[in-house]
Design an enzyme around this catalytic site. Sequence first.
Site, mmCIF file in Angstrom:
data_model
loop_
_atom_site.group_PDB
_atom_site.id
_atom_site.type_symbol
_atom_site.label_atom_id
_atom_site.label_comp_id
_atom_site.label_asym_id
_atom_site.label_seq_id
_atom_site.Cartn_x
_atom_site.Cartn_y
_atom_site.Cartn_z
ATOM 1 N N MET A 19 0.848 -1.198 0.000
ATOM 2 C CA MET A 19 0.000 0.000 0.000
ATOM 3 C C MET A 19 0.881 1.244 0.000
ATOM 4 S SD MET A 19 -3.014 -1.197 2.644
ATOM 5 C CE MET A 19 -1.882 -2.044 3.766
ATOM 6 N N CYS A 101 -2.890 -1.304 -9.903
ATOM 7 C CA CYS A 101 -3.052 0.060 -9.404
ATOM 8 C C CYS A 101 -3.687 0.940 -10.473
ATOM 9 C CB CYS A 101 -1.701 0.632 -8.993
ATOM 10 S SG CYS A 101 -1.796 2.343 -8.390
ATOM 11 N N LYS A 140 0.270 -9.188 -9.234
ATOM 12 C CA LYS A 140 -0.958 -8.752 -8.551
ATOM 13 C C LYS A 140 -1.810 -8.003 -9.551
ATOM 14 C CE LYS A 140 -2.661 -6.751 -4.244
ATOM 15 N NZ LYS A 140 -3.680 -5.797 -4.733
ATOM 16 N N HIS A 172 -6.997 -9.053 -6.849
ATOM 17 C CA HIS A 172 -7.941 -8.158 -6.174
ATOM 18 C C HIS A 172 -9.286 -8.356 -6.859
ATOM 19 C CE1 HIS A 172 -8.754 -3.841 -4.518
ATOM 20 N NE2 HIS A 172 -9.839 -4.586 -4.498
ATOM 21 N N ASN A 212 -7.557 -11.024 -2.771
ATOM 22 C CA ASN A 212 -7.428 -9.741 -2.088
ATOM 23 C C ASN A 212 -8.694 -8.929 -2.367
ATOM 24 O OD1 ASN A 212 -5.875 -6.700 -3.010
ATOM 25 N ND2 ASN A 212 -6.098 -7.356 -0.894
ATOM 26 N N GLY A 214 -11.418 -6.233 0.147
ATOM 27 C CA GLY A 214 -12.573 -6.204 1.028
ATOM 28 C C GLY A 214 -12.557 -7.184 2.177
ATOM 29 N N GLY A 239 -5.447 -5.747 3.178
ATOM 30 C CA GLY A 239 -4.845 -4.438 3.016
ATOM 31 C C GLY A 239 -5.210 -3.503 4.142
#
Length: 344
Positions: A19, A101, A140, A172, A212, A214, A239
């Site tokens: 992060m 990202c 990721k 994610h 990943n 939530g 996260g």
Amino acid sequence: MTAGFEAKKSPWRFAVAPMMDWTDRHCRFFHRILSRHALLYTEMVTANAVIHGDRERLLGFDPAEHPVALQLGGADAGALAEAARIGEGYGYDEINLNCGCPSDRVQGGQFGACLMAVPDQVARAVAAMKAAVAVPVTVKCRIGIDDQDPEAGLDAFADAVAAAGADALIVHARKAWLQGLSPRENREIPPLDYDRVLRLKARLPHVPIAINGGIGSLAEAESLLAARDGVRLDGVMLGRAAYQSPALLREVDPVLFDAPAPVAGLAEALEAFIPYLEAQLAEGVRLSAMTRHLLGLFQAVPGARQFRRHLSVEAVKPGADARVLREALDRVIRPAAGRGELAA
């Protein structure tokens, strides 16, 4: 494969997500005090910054942080391979490529989530990184971007990076909308689709896949790790929940790894952090740069507000040292005396 085997063998069983502006070396050192087994990740660092920038500032970490992974951002296979080689030389246990990202800066550089539209380009980068290092190379990503079909799009992406030799895929479980949503909104508005990640694992049973997005508690993590219709994910990544409520990390080892918690309680965790803090202060690091990662430690514990306020006000003052942390801790210990909250 039994849960016990997974707990011992899967490097991705539990991880704290990379992060930006959060998971720096001070954060990771403190998280390691709370869990010996969690896999920790750096903030994303661009490949060009690694090659041309201040490597010690960007890549330096304490050996106590192991296992720790370096997350790279970039799109050029040659630059990513060179940055991966440098990262391996610094001792990182894994090199991870960011393909999730959605920030404007990342989009401007045509990397991050943009790369989900060009799986062949990502595959070339993964292959180049694999050829450059001996440590695992992972990716990721999201389940898709914009109007991309998350079924066909994620399958094509995962197939390409797996064929290129990626050691694991961390997904994610939301789309990223590159137009119209901010990075913060991209973490909250696109709906979660855990089932899509399970379908991907069912298609690729031999590819390690972690999920990943939530996940707010260890109970949720346990549920996602449990087999569903014969499909079992290889790991979970938390996260914001892990960062904003770091106390939950103290339960990771006993709950997910059948190992004792490394510290008896949260007060003991802070005491274990103080020698590191003092060593960093002697190197010129500001106290607030370290204590900002501790603000959420005592949520729902009497005195937590006073703890946060004392650190927030006093740690930024010139000459602030470890006494500030001890004074803040005293504001929690006194109200909580005899209640047992600090050992929970």
